[in-house]
Design an enzyme around this catalytic site. Structure first.
Site, PDB file in Angstrom:
ATOM      1  N   GLU A 187      77.683  51.361  70.281  1.00  0.00           N
ATOM      2  CA  GLU A 187      77.833  50.240  69.327  1.00  0.00           C
ATOM      3  C   GLU A 187      76.918  50.467  68.122  1.00  0.00           C
ATOM      4  OE1 GLU A 187      77.083  49.638  72.686  1.00  0.00           O
ATOM      5  OE2 GLU A 187      79.221  49.496  73.098  1.00  0.00           O
ATOM      6  N   GLU A 190      70.405  57.810  73.722  1.00  0.00           N
ATOM      7  CA  GLU A 190      70.334  58.425  72.371  1.00  0.00           C
ATOM      8  C   GLU A 190      71.126  57.615  71.354  1.00  0.00           C
ATOM      9  OE1 GLU A 190      70.186  62.546  71.635  1.00  0.00           O
ATOM     10  OE2 GLU A 190      69.165  62.950  73.528  1.00  0.00           O
TER      11      GLU A 190
HETATM   12  C1  LIG Z   1      68.958  56.914  82.323  1.00  0.00           C
HETATM   13  C2  LIG Z   1      68.297  56.693  81.008  1.00  0.00           C
HETATM   14  C3  LIG Z   1      67.585  57.722  80.404  1.00  0.00           C
HETATM   15  C4  LIG Z   1      66.936  57.514  79.184  1.00  0.00           C
HETATM   16  N1  LIG Z   1      66.156  58.511  78.640  1.00  0.00           N
HETATM   17  C5  LIG Z   1      65.391  58.239  77.556  1.00  0.00           C
HETATM   18  C6  LIG Z   1      64.433  59.187  77.075  1.00  0.00           C
HETATM   19  O1  LIG Z   1      64.310  60.309  77.597  1.00  0.00           O
HETATM   20  N2  LIG Z   1      63.643  58.831  76.031  1.00  0.00           N
HETATM   21  C7  LIG Z   1      63.730  57.614  75.429  1.00  0.00           C
HETATM   22  O2  LIG Z   1      62.964  57.347  74.506  1.00  0.00           O
HETATM   23  N3  LIG Z   1      64.638  56.690  75.852  1.00  0.00           N
HETATM   24  C8  LIG Z   1      65.452  56.969  76.909  1.00  0.00           C
HETATM   25  N4  LIG Z   1      66.364  56.040  77.349  1.00  0.00           N
HETATM   26  C9  LIG Z   1      66.500  54.774  76.636  1.00  0.00           C
HETATM   27  C10 LIG Z   1      67.830  54.630  75.926  1.00  0.00           C
HETATM   28  O3  LIG Z   1      67.880  55.446  74.786  1.00  0.00           O
HETATM   29  C11 LIG Z   1      68.035  53.139  75.614  1.00  0.00           C
HETATM   30  O4  LIG Z   1      68.298  52.518  76.861  1.00  0.00           O
HETATM   31  C12 LIG Z   1      69.137  52.887  74.616  1.00  0.00           C
HETATM   32  O5  LIG Z   1      68.755  53.310  73.332  1.00  0.00           O
HETATM   33  C13 LIG Z   1      69.535  51.402  74.529  1.00  0.00           C
HETATM   34  O6  LIG Z   1      68.414  50.572  74.439  1.00  0.00           O
HETATM   35  P1  LIG Z   1      68.296  49.327  75.446  1.00  0.00           P
HETATM   36  O7  LIG Z   1      68.505  49.851  76.822  1.00  0.00           O
HETATM   37  O8  LIG Z   1      67.030  48.636  75.185  1.00  0.00           O
HETATM   38  O9  LIG Z   1      69.503  48.399  75.110  1.00  0.00           O
HETATM   39  P2  LIG Z   1      69.519  47.233  73.981  1.00  0.00           P
HETATM   40  O10 LIG Z   1      69.029  47.782  72.696  1.00  0.00           O
HETATM   41  O11 LIG Z   1      68.832  46.030  74.539  1.00  0.00           O
HETATM   42  O12 LIG Z   1      71.079  46.947  73.845  1.00  0.00           O
HETATM   43  C14 LIG Z   1      71.773  46.046  74.700  1.00  0.00           C
HETATM   44  C15 LIG Z   1      73.191  45.900  74.144  1.00  0.00           C
HETATM   45  O13 LIG Z   1      73.142  45.348  72.824  1.00  0.00           O
HETATM   46  C16 LIG Z   1      73.824  46.199  71.914  1.00  0.00           C
HETATM   47  N5  LIG Z   1      73.143  46.210  70.619  1.00  0.00           N
HETATM   48  C17 LIG Z   1      71.790  46.142  70.390  1.00  0.00           C
HETATM   49  N6  LIG Z   1      71.545  46.194  69.088  1.00  0.00           N
HETATM   50  C18 LIG Z   1      72.728  46.316  68.453  1.00  0.00           C
HETATM   51  C19 LIG Z   1      73.138  46.462  67.095  1.00  0.00           C
HETATM   52  N7  LIG Z   1      72.246  46.455  66.090  1.00  0.00           N
HETATM   53  N8  LIG Z   1      74.459  46.548  66.819  1.00  0.00           N
HETATM   54  C20 LIG Z   1      75.372  46.555  67.823  1.00  0.00           C
HETATM   55  N9  LIG Z   1      75.050  46.440  69.139  1.00  0.00           N
HETATM   56  C21 LIG Z   1      73.756  46.340  69.445  1.00  0.00           C
HETATM   57  C22 LIG Z   1      73.776  47.589  72.569  1.00  0.00           C
HETATM   58  O14 LIG Z   1      74.802  48.424  72.083  1.00  0.00           O
HETATM   59  C23 LIG Z   1      73.930  47.235  74.037  1.00  0.00           C
HETATM   60  O15 LIG Z   1      75.293  47.059  74.330  1.00  0.00           O
HETATM   61  C24 LIG Z   1      67.045  56.251  78.546  1.00  0.00           C
HETATM   62  C25 LIG Z   1      67.794  55.233  79.137  1.00  0.00           C
HETATM   63  C26 LIG Z   1      68.403  55.422  80.347  1.00  0.00           C
HETATM   64  C27 LIG Z   1      69.154  54.271  80.976  1.00  0.00           C
END
Ligand SMILES: Cc1cc2nc3c(=O)[nH]c(=O)nc-3n(C[C@H](O)[C@H](O)[C@H](O)COP(=O)(O)OP(=O)(O)OC[C@H]3O[C@@H](n4cnc5c(N)ncnc54)[C@H](O)[C@@H]3O)c2cc1C
Length: 385
Positions: free
Chosen positions: A367, A363
């Site tokens: 960061e 959610e």
């Molecule tokens: C167990 C689990 C359940 C989930 N359930 C749902 C769900 O029900 N529905 C749904 O839609 N999604 C769901 N998610 C997805 C979740 O919301 C995302 O994993 C999360 O938003 C982060 O996206 P990402 O994993 O692609 O990480 P990335 O966006 O690739 O981020 C990688 C790193 O880069 C940093 N970063 C990226 N952009 C920025 C920025 N602009 N400024 C600072 N730092 C940044 C992040 O903070 C992180 O440390 C789930 C994820 C997990 C692991």
């Protein structure tokens, strides 16, 4: 601390605690180990009317709001955050419908969500679109009578278990973020299937799965709001749901604190229970302060939302960030107080430390949310100048 809950809220909280103690506690380690979905516990929660708490009475809810929802999530997560998020994700999946749905849509779907007969889920994330949600690629092409969905969603909580999915897709690729729309998709819709079930570090009893759409025809009546409103709906819904992640974190922190106090009282080293050591007392006191501070913040924003406030984006993000950082720290400190056995699966704090991590990620990562809060601070300062 006295939070002046209503009689109904006190009843809801104590009922959720009883279910957590009697039904979840005995099986939480097994569910975690086997990565088994807590189907029978979901049924217990449904039988106890727990899915009704935040929904209006006209849709067979109990007429409560965000705080009522948070109280249940907190009590479930005090024992098992995997069950807590399963419950919370159903609320997240139904919030777009509740906030932006038509009367027909609400009458059609919400009573079954309220009774717990159907779980809901919310699907935004894709392999190329996490923090940058505007990079989604799943499309919905308008056709006679409906929209045809194509694409794959990733990491969807309650994937495969929910009956109703709110899915954010592009209805106009050229418009980018302004071309996204939200759709209700029922589980058995032809062209909709489930891909990989993820194997996770924590919250392992919850189901996290891919959703696959291949020429999946969704009736036009299933659009939520209007074309182009997908991201507005997403952002507004996250404003309302993030206190729920905060509540999950408060519950986990409370559970870890209680476990640590209990262990520190009975573990004897150098002839005394370790709770007699000032360094352990200091850690426990800090843990208690942090849990209570997070609870106060989460309840405050939940009450703000329930009082009908119009704008609470930053405050909601603050509650999620503060509480999830607290949960990670408190769970880690609890493992430290347990010493070597804290690292073993025989004690609950090992699971709590694994479960806490995700709260800083989903959610909106902490960061990204801190960045959003900072942008708002700069805007407010610029307005004052
Ligand atoms: C167990 C689990 C359940 C989930 N359930 C749902 C769900 O029900 N529905 C749904 O839609 N999604 C769901 N998610 C997805 C979740 O919301 C995302 O994993 C999360 O938003 C982060 O996206 P990402 O994993 O692609 O990480 P990335 O966006 O690739 O981020 C990688 C790193 O880069 C940093 N970063 C990226 N952009 C920025 C920025 N602009 N400024 C600072 N730092 C940044 C992040 O903070 C992180 O440390 C789930 C994820 C997990 C692991």
């Amino acid at each position: 601390m006295e939070y002046f809950l209503t009689e109904q809220q006190k009843t809801i909280k104590s009922l959720a605690r009883r279910i957590a103690e009697e039904r979840i506690l005995p099986v939480r380690a097994e569910l975690d180990e086997k990565e088994e979905f807590p189907g029978s516990i979901v049924k217990d929660l449904a039988d106890a009317d727990m899915f009704r708490v935040f929904l209006p009475e006209e849709y067979e809810g109990l007429g409560g709001g965000c705080l009522d929802l948070c109280l249940v999530i907190e009590e479930l997560s005090r024992v098992c955050s995997g069950v807590g998020v399963t419950y919370a994700a159903s609320a997240l999946g139904s919030l777009p419908l509740l906030e932006y749905g038509t009367e027909e849509q609400k009458q059609k779907y919400l009573p079954d969500i309220a009774s717990g007969k159907k779980l809901a889920a919310f699907a935004l994330t894709e392999s190329t679109a996490g923090s940058d949600a505007s990079a989604i690629k799943t499309t919905a092409d308008k056709q006679d009578g409906g929209y045809v969905l194509n694409g794959t969603k990733q990491f969807i909580t309650n994937g495969g278990e929910a009956e109703l999915y709110t899915v954010i897709v592009l209805t106009d690729k050229k418009k980018g973020a302004r071309g996204a729309s939200a759709f209700l998709v029922e589980k058995d819709t032809p062209g909709f299937s489930f891909g990989r079930k993820e194997r996770k570090m924590g919250i392992r009893t919850s189901s996290t799965r891919e959703l696959i759409f291949r020429n999946c025809l969704v009736p036009k009546e299933n659009i939520i709001g209007k074309e182009g409103m997908g991201f507005i709906i997403t952002m507004r819904v996250f404003d309302r749901s993030r206190p729920g992640i905060g509540a999950q974190a408060v519950g986990l922190g409370q559970g870890a604190l209680e476990a640590a106090v209990g262990y520190a009282q009975q573990r004897v080293q150098f002839g005394h229970p370790i709770i007699a050591l000032p360094v352990v007392q200091n850690m426990l006191a800090n843990m208690a302060i942090e849990v209570e501070a997070a609870r106060a913040l989460v309840y405050a924003i939940a009450k703000t939302i329930d009082s009908g406030a119009k704008k609470f984006t930053e405050e909601s993000a603050m509650a999620k960030v503060f509480a999830s950082d607290m949960a990670m720290k408190v769970a880690t400190d609890a493992v430290q107080i347990f010493g070597g056995v804290g690292y073993m699966k025989d004690y609950p704090v090992e699971k709590m430390m694994r479960d806490a991590k995700i709260m800083q990620i989903y959610e909106g990562t902490n960061e990204v949310l801190r960045t959003a809060i900072a942008i708002e601070l700069r805007k407010r300062k610029a307005m004052r100048e």
